[in-house]
Write a protein that holds these residues in place. Structure first.
Motif, mmCIF file in Angstrom:
data_model
loop_
_atom_site.group_PDB
_atom_site.id
_atom_site.type_symbol
_atom_site.label_atom_id
_atom_site.label_comp_id
_atom_site.label_asym_id
_atom_site.label_seq_id
_atom_site.Cartn_x
_atom_site.Cartn_y
_atom_site.Cartn_z
ATOM 1 N N CYS A 256 -57.426 -82.647 90.935
ATOM 2 C CA CYS A 256 -57.796 -83.524 89.817
ATOM 3 C C CYS A 256 -58.067 -84.941 90.312
ATOM 4 O O CYS A 256 -57.281 -85.505 91.077
ATOM 5 N N CYS B 133 -54.892 -87.193 88.483
ATOM 6 C CA CYS B 133 -53.458 -86.998 88.757
ATOM 7 C C CYS B 133 -53.217 -86.244 90.063
ATOM 8 O O CYS B 133 -52.078 -86.143 90.511
ATOM 9 N N CYS C 61 -58.234 -82.141 85.710
ATOM 10 C CA CYS C 61 -57.409 -81.107 85.071
ATOM 11 C C CYS C 61 -57.456 -81.209 83.534
ATOM 12 O O CYS C 61 -57.818 -82.239 82.972
ATOM 13 N N CYS D 205 -55.547 -84.182 81.964
ATOM 14 C CA CYS D 205 -56.241 -85.476 82.028
ATOM 15 C C CYS D 205 -57.468 -85.473 81.118
ATOM 16 O O CYS D 205 -57.837 -86.494 80.546
HETATM 17 ZN ZN LIG Z 1 -55.130 -84.473 86.122
#
Ligand SMILES: [Zn+2]
Length: 225
Positions: A32, A35, A43, A46
């Protein structure tokens, strides 16, 4: 309304690029862009947070443009999302980003006849496999039922990446780099791009559209830096 002029050879090359990228992902799984979680370019967690970022519309005055606004500052989650969307193949983010653009556009009183993305030069398009601004402009046009064309504004020479240049270098880098179709004559055009910094690219695009008789040119970007 959009016109697809991809040649068979171009499509084969892009398919080969996608196959190579798939193999690379197998050996080095993507993570991601915000994160760091492994397996997704960006992801789901997010992505959900992205949809919750409030609009923070800012307007700016740029030569050749009748209006310019961005949906928020280029930082944090929005910046990471645009990075993944533009450079890391996270095209699945187009929907969430286009939703922001539509919401911002509906707060303006701009009369729009045609939506046009800021174009990439052919070699950059081939390298990336897609034009991120074109994905956004298609979704905005479909959602708001406005005509769109990625064919009526072209980048007629290669340019360096603006992000690495000073303000004066940016201006020279994109000067006279765009050409518009005469079919924009009399139309009010909305330019779409991912991010605006100095506005040099948008100013040049708008100049090319005006040279072909566009009656007005507005611009909307996801973020401003
Ligand atoms: Zn993420």
């Amino acid at each position: 309304m959009s016109v697809n002029t991809e040649s068979g050879a171009q499509q084969l090359e892009w398919q080969a690029t996608r196959a190579a990228n798939w193999l690379i992902d197998l050996v080095f799984p993507p993570c991601c862009g915000h994160c760091g979680r492994v397996d997704f370019r960006f992801c789901d967690c997010c992505r959900r947070k992205l949809a919750l970022i409030a609009l923070d519309i800012s307007a700016r005055s740029v030569e050749n443009l009748d209006g310019l606004c961005a949906t928020g500052p280029h930082r944090g989650l929005l910046q990471d999302a645009l990075q993944a969307f533009k450079y890391e193949g996270a095209t699945g983010l187009a929907g969430a980003l286009a939703t922001r653009l539509c919401a911002a556009l509906q707060r303006q009183s701009w009369p729009i006849d045609l939506v046009v993305p800021v174009p990439l030069f052919a070699d950059r398009l081939q390298e990336r496999g897609y034009n991120q601004s074109q994905l956004l402009s298609q979704l905005v046009a479909e959602t708001l039922d406005i005509n769109s064309s990625a064919e009526w504004l072209a980048r007629i020479r290669g340019t360096r990446r603006q992000a690495r240049l000073s303000q004066s270098e940016r201006h020279m880098n994109v000067k006279d780099a765009f050409s518009a179709s005469a079919r924009v004559n009399g139309l009010s055009v909305l330019l779409i791009d991912d991010v605006v910094t100095t506005g040099s690219t948008l100013r040049e695009c708008a100049g090319a559209l005006r040279a072909q008789g566009a009656s007005a040119v507005f611009a909307l970007t996801v973020s401003h830096s």
